[in-house]
Design a protein around this motif. Structure first.
Motif, mmCIF file in Angstrom:
data_model
loop_
_atom_site.group_PDB
_atom_site.id
_atom_site.type_symbol
_atom_site.label_atom_id
_atom_site.label_comp_id
_atom_site.label_asym_id
_atom_site.label_seq_id
_atom_site.Cartn_x
_atom_site.Cartn_y
_atom_site.Cartn_z
ATOM 1 N N GLN A 107 0.824 -1.296 0.121
ATOM 2 C CA GLN A 107 -0.005 0.041 -0.043
ATOM 3 C C GLN A 107 0.846 1.241 -0.025
ATOM 4 N N GLY A 108 2.014 1.137 -0.838
ATOM 5 C CA GLY A 108 2.876 2.334 -0.918
ATOM 6 C C GLY A 108 3.724 2.741 0.173
ATOM 7 N N LYS A 109 3.757 1.964 1.167
ATOM 8 C CA LYS A 109 4.772 1.899 2.409
ATOM 9 C C LYS A 109 5.900 0.945 2.159
ATOM 10 N N GLN A 110 6.945 1.262 2.641
ATOM 11 C CA GLN A 110 8.249 0.272 2.397
ATOM 12 C C GLN A 110 8.179 -0.762 3.791
ATOM 13 N N VAL A 111 7.850 -1.932 3.479
ATOM 14 C CA VAL A 111 7.795 -2.917 4.588
ATOM 15 C C VAL A 111 8.930 -3.750 4.587
ATOM 16 N N GLY A 112 10.096 -3.749 4.127
ATOM 17 C CA GLY A 112 11.385 -4.448 4.114
ATOM 18 C C GLY A 112 11.544 -5.273 3.064
ATOM 19 N N GLY A 113 12.095 -6.452 3.247
ATOM 20 C CA GLY A 113 12.456 -7.223 2.159
ATOM 21 C C GLY A 113 13.324 -8.332 2.613
ATOM 22 N N ARG A 114 14.418 -8.709 1.868
ATOM 23 C CA ARG A 114 15.598 -9.421 2.290
ATOM 24 C C ARG A 114 16.086 -9.312 3.755
ATOM 25 N N ILE A 115 16.176 -8.125 4.259
ATOM 26 C CA ILE A 115 16.448 -7.815 5.559
ATOM 27 C C ILE A 115 15.812 -8.418 6.600
ATOM 28 N N LYS A 116 14.588 -9.023 6.408
ATOM 29 C CA LYS A 116 14.071 -10.003 7.381
ATOM 30 C C LYS A 116 14.811 -11.320 7.503
ATOM 31 N N TYR A 117 15.420 -11.715 6.538
ATOM 32 C CA TYR A 117 16.437 -12.977 6.519
ATOM 33 C C TYR A 117 17.559 -12.617 7.341
ATOM 34 N N VAL A 118 18.155 -11.417 7.218
ATOM 35 C CA VAL A 118 19.354 -10.796 7.646
ATOM 36 C C VAL A 118 18.974 -11.118 9.378
ATOM 37 N N TRP A 119 18.040 -10.552 9.742
ATOM 38 C CA TRP A 119 17.563 -10.574 11.347
ATOM 39 C C TRP A 119 17.249 -11.797 11.634
ATOM 40 N N LEU A 120 16.590 -12.639 10.918
ATOM 41 C CA LEU A 120 16.390 -14.097 10.995
ATOM 42 C C LEU A 120 17.803 -14.886 11.497
ATOM 43 N N PHE A 121 18.656 -14.901 10.669
ATOM 44 C CA PHE A 121 19.865 -15.708 10.719
ATOM 45 C C PHE A 121 20.751 -14.969 11.705
ATOM 46 N N GLY A 122 20.615 -13.686 11.964
ATOM 47 C CA GLY A 122 21.345 -13.151 12.949
ATOM 48 C C GLY A 122 21.046 -13.420 14.477
ATOM 49 N N ILE A 123 19.566 -13.748 14.555
ATOM 50 C CA ILE A 123 19.069 -14.070 15.781
ATOM 51 C C ILE A 123 19.379 -15.700 15.887
ATOM 52 N N ILE A 124 19.169 -16.519 15.092
ATOM 53 C CA ILE A 124 19.769 -17.675 15.020
ATOM 54 C C ILE A 124 21.187 -17.941 15.347
ATOM 55 N N GLY A 125 21.840 -17.263 14.886
ATOM 56 C CA GLY A 125 23.584 -17.303 14.993
ATOM 57 C C GLY A 125 23.607 -17.052 16.673
ATOM 58 N N ALA A 126 22.893 -15.903 17.013
ATOM 59 C CA ALA A 126 23.162 -15.444 18.429
ATOM 60 C C ALA A 126 22.618 -16.772 19.477
#
Length: 799
Positions: free
Chosen positions: A274-293
């Protein structure tokens, strides 16, 4: 002093080899996972770092509103470029029009290859920071020039000097090679640009582009910009936002909003709703960062648990040290040095694991990550990583062990206390909470992928291949090729289309029909097809009929999908006339002759888009689609098809794709995430089990005499197993009941991103719980049964 600490630490490690191996092994696995994920995250964040002026580069995007729904993307109209150049030139250093990346046939003498590339304006070499190997950097100044990547030049010319040579593009026109540039790095938005041809050539050789020079409604182009040195990205984006709406009344009803998407967002934050930026592949960066931690945390918990569990064995050492003058701080340093030594060894083992697994990881993740041996920053970060892990793993044991009172210890009255084991139990619960949550998350990701894979796609993919036809040589030969392919026995049907089966390349608006609501803003997927298309794909006609070559009126016919019927708000669309509303250049009126079942041509996770399939009257096709003969092997059929193709088009390389393979690519990103998550989950469980194995071993060792007494009094192996196992099993059950609501909340939120999604079912959570308990039982049972089977006489003599 520090040397003495390390020496004592080394002796303690050698003295307890079993626990040392478990500690180093668990930490090494955790650190290896964290290192690999760290390299992957760095590669993701470093996308497009090749560009010197990355912070100043952007792509022009636009949002448009259709019936209250806002769609956003990089497609823009051709007149926008001169409008920005003339009206806002102070804000830009470069404005560069570009085609979409497309494959073309490039021929030199008898050598013909297919490569992806772009048509771009003359500033492209500067804009793209091309490293020129041969020729001149301003190699696009002549309309009939071409610049080639090094790999393309090698494939075409071998050892010949390519500069000044003439190549033929798609067997249509000749171009002069003016430069060869170093291949653009893999981790880059333009890495598949193997050739660049002047934009003026693109315009001059395509009538439809000439007709689009002043057409604000044809959003078929890309525009890249580099801001002026003193310009601000956000300010410029706001300044140009309404330029299209202000300059063109015809498209104002769609409320077009022009804005700049910075290069740093192209790869990681390019999703809009709806015209608003909602992310993208950055969610995978956060996901794997959390997994690694969390994986690293699990490994550190093992170290904490095993160190504190052996507290009674270190109690006398602490008591003696304190009685001869050691301060608490000195003892803390002593235990932290042991932690540092273990982590250091674990780090080197982790490096070995990373080196051995990096090629496989690259293949799985579709990356080209190289180990950064020469990077000083990497080794500095690694040292900080070792120190951080040492503190994380060793801080609690150091504080705990250094707090013992020497009087109690040396009198023999020291006891761990009723609640001494509570922190260890909490840490075990934390370990398995994370592991169970990982299991649930991985299962749901794979469920979502399979749910989309099993979705009816509206046609039969089996034995369907598509051949690109990007040359004028194919014009007028469709019937001949169809007859030859079918008569050879290699195929049973062939059709042509303007888009591949698995994609939508064109969208249209500007049409009206009887009963169309006032103010309705239509938007249809548009594909031009030959009359054989529906029968070749085995599409189901639900209303009306298919195209027929025998009926001349069908050349102005339309097939629509079921979603289009609902979208248009009609019940019986067959026979309805569709009229073009363009007042200056109206197209012919068309008649709906039939309705077909929905075809999934875009994301299988999204709703099917309303689509029109129109009769191709002008050989406006890009693909042959063939149905292979099911009565003979695919390899034999394709060999026959290739021979026929080369007989008719000797100057064009033969290429084909199985449609089911192209369809499978739609799941590639989620499939990779699911597979990697599964691997990391398995490693997390393994690390947790290593800690559990060590704790069980210690408990069995600690209760050796008790086990001996119980066996003498008649306890069975099962009784002893139950005594040693039940406490750990209780902790895992508690973990499951904590993990389930957490995993449900997170994964339910993740699934909301997909309009077409799996329903969370109870058995997914039950399976994860049973799996965790089963792994726990297996891990604990090995040591428990081993302890239960020992000779009680030997057990009673241990003290």
């Amino acid at each position: 002093m520090f040397k003495n600490y390390l020496k004592i630490a080394w002796r303690n490690l050698l003295k307890n080899k079993g626990y040392t191996v478990i500690n180093i092994g668990g930490l090494a696995l955790g650190m290896a996972v964290t290192l690999i994920i760290g390299l992957w995250i760095y590669d993701e964040l470093a996308h497009n770092s090749y560009f010197k002026n990355k912070e100043k580069i952007a792509q022009v995007w636009q949002s448009q509103t259709f019936n209250g729904n806002v769609g956003t993307g990089p497609a823009i109209p051709l007149p926008l470029e001169p409008a920005l150049r003339d009206g806002y030139s102070d804000n830009f250093k470069y404005l560069m029009m570009a085609s979409w990346t497309q494959d073309s046939y490039i021929k030199y003498k008898e050598n013909s290859i297919s490569r992806p590339g772009n048509y771009m304006q003359p500033m492209a070499p500067e804009f793209l920071n091309l490293e020129i190997i041969k020729g001149e950097k301003n190699g696009l100044r002549e309309i009939n020039s071409i610049m080639l990547s090094a790999s393309t030049a090698d494939a075409l010319f071998g050892k010949e000097d390519p500069i000044g040579k003439i190549v033929k593009i798609s067997n249509q026109y000749d171009l002069n090679v003016t430069a060869v540039y170093k291949n653009i790095p893999f981790n880059n938005s333009f890495n598949d640009t193997d050739y660049i041809i002047p934009w003026d050539n693109y315009v001059a050789n395509r009538e439809w582009i000439k007709n689009s020079l002043e057409n604000w409604g044809n959003n078929s182009f890309q525009l890249f910009v580099q801001l002026a040195d003193n310009a601000n990205m956000e300010n410029v984006s706001n300044t140009i936002r309404n330029v299209k709406k202000d300059l063109n009344e015809d498209t104002a009803e769609f409320n077009p909003q022009i804005f700049l998407l910075p290069m740093e967002d192209w790869y990681l934050r390019s999703n809009f709703e709806q015209g608003k930026q909602v992310g993208g592949r950055i969610k995978y960066v956060w996901l794997f960062g959390i997994i690694g931690a969390f994986v690293l945390l699990l490994a550190c918990i093992n170290f904490m648990n095993l160190s504190t569990a052996r507290s009674e064995k270190r109690a006398k050492e602490v008591g003696i040290r304190k009685s001869i003058g050691s301060q608490k701080g000195q003892l803390i340093y002593q235990f932290l040095s042991e932690s540092f030594l273990v982590v250091l060894f674990a780090f080197f083992v982790a490096l070995l694991i990373v080196l051995l697994s990096l090629n496989g990881f690259n293949e799985l993740a579709r990356k080209e990550i190289a180990f950064p041996w020469s990077s000083i920053n990497f080794w500095i970060i690694s040292l900080l990583f070792i120190l951080f892990t040492s503190l994380l793993a060793g801080s609690y044991p150091a504080l705990y062990l250094s707090s013992f009172k020497p009087v109690d210890v040396l009198k023999g009255t020291f006891k761990s206390g009723k609640y001494a084991g509570l922190p260890r139990k909490i840490l075990v619960v934390l370990q398995f909470t994370v592991s169970v949550a990982f299991i649930i998350g991985t299962v749901i990701v794979m469920q979502q992928i399979n749910h989309a894979k099993n979705r009816p796609i509206g046609y039969d993919r089996e034995g369907l291949i598509q051949i690109p036809t990007w040359s004028a040589d194919f014009e007028g030969k469709t019937d001949l090729m169809r007859e030859q392919f079918i008569s050879s026995g290699a195929a049973i049907a062939m059709a042509t289309s303007s888009s591949p089966t698995t994609q939508i390349w064109s969208n249209r608006s500007g049409y009206t029909w009887e009963g169309k609501p006032d103010g309705f803003q239509e938007d249809f997927a548009w594909t031009e097809i030959s009359p054989e298309y529906a029968s070749t794909l085995d599409l189901k006609i639900t209303q009306g009929r298919d195209f027929s070559k025998d009926m001349a009126s069908d050349s102005l016919g339309i097939l629509i999908n079921e979603t289009a019927v609902k979208y248009m708000g009609v019940e019986n669309p067959v026979g309805m006339v569709i009229r073009d509303t363009d007042e200056e250049d109206p197209g012919p009126s068309r008649k709906i002759i039939g309705v077909v079942e929905d075809i999934i041509a875009q994301s299988p996770y999204e709703a099917v888009k309303q689509a029109w399939y129109v009769y191709d009257r002008h050989d406006n096709f890009s693909y042959y689609t063939l149905r292979l003969n099911p009565k003979q092997s695919a390899a034999k059929s394709i060999a026959t098809i290739e021979r026929i193709f080369k007989d008719n088009f000797p100057a064009i390389p033969f290429q084909y794709d199985f449609v089911d393979d192209k369809y499978a690519e739609k799941f590639a990103a989620e499939q990779r995430v699911g597979t990697l998550s599964g691997i990391f989950t398995a490693l997390a469980i393994l690390i947790s089990c290593l800690g559990l194995f060590g704790l069980t071993s210690f408990v069995a060792e600690q209760r050796t005499k008790e086990i001996g007494v119980r066996k003498v009094l008649g306890a069975s192996v099962f009784n002893v197993w139950n005594m040693l196992s039940k406490d750990f099993l209780k902790l895992v059950v508690i973990s499951c009941f904590i993990a389930v609501p957490i995993a449900y909340y997170i994964m339910n939120g993740w699934l909301q991103e997909y309009p077409y999604r799996v329903i969370l079912k109870w058995w997914i959570f039950a399976l994860a719980m049973l799996g965790a308990m089963g792994v726990t039982v297996l891990t604990v049972s090995f040591q428990a049964i081993r302890a239960a089977k020992q000779n009680p006489v030997k057990s009673l003599r241990t003290e």
